[in-house]
Design a protein around this motif. Sequence first.
Motif, PDB file in Angstrom:
ATOM      1  N   PHE A  37      23.028   8.679  31.813  1.00  0.00           N
ATOM      2  CA  PHE A  37      22.134   7.893  32.333  1.00  0.00           C
ATOM      3  C   PHE A  37      22.050   9.009  32.952  1.00  0.00           C
ATOM      4  N   GLU A  39      19.704   9.806  36.962  1.00  0.00           N
ATOM      5  CA  GLU A  39      19.373   9.565  37.815  1.00  0.00           C
ATOM      6  C   GLU A  39      18.775  10.777  39.134  1.00  0.00           C
ATOM      7  N   LEU A  41      19.590  11.791  41.846  1.00  0.00           N
ATOM      8  CA  LEU A  41      20.821  10.886  42.935  1.00  0.00           C
ATOM      9  C   LEU A  41      21.560  12.408  42.371  1.00  0.00           C
ATOM     10  N   GLY A  85      18.644   3.509  37.977  1.00  0.00           N
ATOM     11  CA  GLY A  85      18.915   3.180  38.738  1.00  0.00           C
ATOM     12  C   GLY A  85      18.360   2.512  39.775  1.00  0.00           C
ATOM     13  N   CYS A  86      18.112   2.321  41.118  1.00  0.00           N
ATOM     14  CA  CYS A  86      17.482   2.168  42.106  1.00  0.00           C
ATOM     15  C   CYS A  86      16.673   3.291  42.244  1.00  0.00           C
ATOM     16  N   TRP A 111      19.264   7.340  47.865  1.00  0.00           N
ATOM     17  CA  TRP A 111      20.802   8.323  47.715  1.00  0.00           C
ATOM     18  C   TRP A 111      20.062   9.645  49.297  1.00  0.00           C
ATOM     19  N   ASN A 187      14.958  -1.981  37.324  1.00  0.00           N
ATOM     20  CA  ASN A 187      16.356  -2.098  37.791  1.00  0.00           C
ATOM     21  C   ASN A 187      17.580  -2.918  38.809  1.00  0.00           C
ATOM     22  N   GLU A 188      18.016  -3.472  38.460  1.00  0.00           N
ATOM     23  CA  GLU A 188      18.608  -4.127  39.240  1.00  0.00           C
ATOM     24  C   GLU A 188      18.421  -5.373  40.287  1.00  0.00           C
ATOM     25  N   HIS A 254      25.208  -4.889  34.066  1.00  0.00           N
ATOM     26  CA  HIS A 254      25.725  -3.734  34.823  1.00  0.00           C
ATOM     27  C   HIS A 254      27.132  -4.178  35.670  1.00  0.00           C
ATOM     28  N   TYR A 256      30.665  -1.615  36.723  1.00  0.00           N
ATOM     29  CA  TYR A 256      31.525  -1.038  37.208  1.00  0.00           C
ATOM     30  C   TYR A 256      32.783  -0.766  37.351  1.00  0.00           C
ATOM     31  N   GLU A 311      24.410   0.493  32.588  1.00  0.00           N
ATOM     32  CA  GLU A 311      25.621   0.870  33.593  1.00  0.00           C
ATOM     33  C   GLU A 311      26.400   0.930  33.850  1.00  0.00           C
ATOM     34  N   TRP A 315      34.496   3.925  39.488  1.00  0.00           N
ATOM     35  CA  TRP A 315      33.518   4.312  41.142  1.00  0.00           C
ATOM     36  C   TRP A 315      34.511   4.299  41.704  1.00  0.00           C
ATOM     37  N   LEU A 327      26.667  10.329  45.803  1.00  0.00           N
ATOM     38  CA  LEU A 327      28.311  10.036  44.519  1.00  0.00           C
ATOM     39  C   LEU A 327      28.473  11.170  43.787  1.00  0.00           C
ATOM     40  N   ALA A 359      27.450   6.020  33.700  1.00  0.00           N
ATOM     41  CA  ALA A 359      26.512   6.268  34.874  1.00  0.00           C
ATOM     42  C   ALA A 359      27.804   7.410  35.094  1.00  0.00           C
ATOM     43  N   GLN A 360      27.217   8.874  35.275  1.00  0.00           N
ATOM     44  CA  GLN A 360      26.084   9.165  35.441  1.00  0.00           C
ATOM     45  C   GLN A 360      26.548  10.647  34.103  1.00  0.00           C
ATOM     46  N   LEU A 365      28.948   9.882  39.793  1.00  0.00           N
ATOM     47  CA  LEU A 365      29.780   8.616  39.699  1.00  0.00           C
ATOM     48  C   LEU A 365      30.563   9.905  38.206  1.00  0.00           C
TER      49      LEU A 365
HETATM   50  O1  AHR Z   1      24.429   4.291  39.543  1.00  0.00           O
HETATM   51  C1  AHR Z   1      24.528   4.267  40.641  1.00  0.00           C
HETATM   52  C2  AHR Z   1      23.503   2.996  41.112  1.00  0.00           C
HETATM   53  O2  AHR Z   1      24.618   2.023  40.837  1.00  0.00           O
HETATM   54  C3  AHR Z   1      22.278   3.068  40.164  1.00  0.00           C
HETATM   55  O3  AHR Z   1      21.209   3.662  40.726  1.00  0.00           O
HETATM   56  C4  AHR Z   1      22.374   1.164  40.535  1.00  0.00           C
HETATM   57  O4  AHR Z   1      21.081   0.655  39.095  1.00  0.00           O
HETATM   58  C5  AHR Z   1      23.222   0.782  40.360  1.00  0.00           C
HETATM   59  O5  AHR Z   1      23.829   0.039  41.757  1.00  0.00           O
END
Ligand code: AHR
Length: 507
Positions: A37, A39, A41, A85-86, A111, A187-188, A254, A256, A311, A315, A327, A359-360, A365
């Motif tokens: 993944f 992003e 970010l 991702g977001c 981000w 996403n989410e 998702h 983590y 994801e 984290w 991150l 991720a990622q 992360l």
């Molecule tokens: O991977 C970081 C973030 O974690 C992503 O943007 C989101 O989808 C999740 O909450």
Amino acid sequence: MFFCLAPARYASAQQASVGLQLSAAKNTINKNIYGHFAEHLGHCIYEGFYVGEGNKTIPNTEGVRNDIIDALKKLKIPVLRWPGGCFADTYHWKDGVGPRADRPTMVNTWWGGVTEDNSFGTHDFLNMCERIGAEPYLAGNVGSGTVQEFTQWGQYVNFDGVSPMSNWRRKNGRDKPWQVRIWGVGNEAWGCGGNMTAEHYADIYRQYATFMSGWSNGDHLYRVASGANAGDYHWTEVMMHNIPLDMLEGVALHSYSVIDWNKKGPATGFSEQQYFATMKQALRMEELVTRHSAIMDKYDPKKKVALVVDEWGGWYDVEPGTNGGFLYQQNTIRDAMIAGVTLNIFNNHCDRVRMANLAQAVNVLQAVILTNKEKMLLTPTYHVMEMYNVHQDATLIPVTLSTPAYVSGGDSLPAVSVSASKDKNGDTHISLVNIHPGRAQDITLTLDGAAYKSVSGRLLASAQLDDHNTFESPDKIKPVAFNAATLKGGALQVKLPPASVVVLTLK
Ligand code: AHR
């Protein structure tokens, strides 16, 4: 404060047993379980993958670092998700095509509030995937986009005929379409993708899916519905109940490995309590995929729809002195343990889990690659994923496991994790993890009557749980030959060191 792994000579080994069920091997481990993944970010894309075409100090191809391309090819990365991702639900793809000088900027609101100049866009990503040999997985904007914008992206990347979007693609330098098959519909959606209820999102999904077309792709799209947050089983229930099966190829999930969202703890220098808590979260994936799969089985007993864990990973708090919105975290033996046990879980559930995305990929992360200007290093997680790539598209061999416990603070976890497969050449691969930081594992593996002639292996381990690779010492942790496995009397005897990952090949 981190703690040292107890030298095996001070603590006696524990006893475990594994039984291979070769005669029951039938399901394929989809290589896409080993997906990644990327992003927009922090330094995942910019100063990670992408250093810009004008960069004369870091060797690159069309702005993408050559060392990253080479490392990901070696990893056999099968699929890469982008641009979030977001971030995906704020991204307007049209801003990222055409001459760079004309591209508008935006603020990356999720981000770090930094300026996104859109210099890395659709062409850059899809061309990069071709170079790496990874299938692209595009996450479309549902939260702040429109159906029209979404479907035009499909037309832009996939239509071979004459149309406004395909003509624009040609004008921007790409004649043939890329044939993008895998699409995430937002996403989410329960969170950064729009704070929707499951019921509302299911309707929105149906609307988007109706207008999505493969264009030149024979309409064989792989549409992934935004999925549950970890243990939100209601979400999966609603997706499966409210969306017709012929409109759906995947439902996401998702999860983590985070100790506490308000107190994640450091990526290095953690306590045994924090290590144990992280491993408990990682091992929770077994319950999550089992329960989400059971819900899917009710509506889809033939398992047409995949569970897509797009994801997952550890984290922690960001590295001191770095941007909290980026991150960026170090990657240690603890992360190797997360990767090893999680991939074993996915392999063992390959009848339903057919894609997953760590991720990622770079600098964010649980990254497999970290960069610092011209320097690059491969993390312990990279090495686990590389060791495990022998399972890609192999046939899962179901296993029985009797494992001792790793006990800490009055709680206990299974110390040993395992999965096994048979590849196209007939070789058997067994991946074993011992998460116990203080005890080796003496494992007896029974082989279902198979007459193997040889065993070889690779080991990933280090003296301390928070050992990691640095730019000064990038090869401190890397796989080495493993010699503590012997075939005897139709069984295999293995001695797994504390906190280690081993992948064996039997011929
Ligand atoms: O991977 C970081 C973030 O974690 C992503 O943007 C989101 O989808 C999740 O909450």
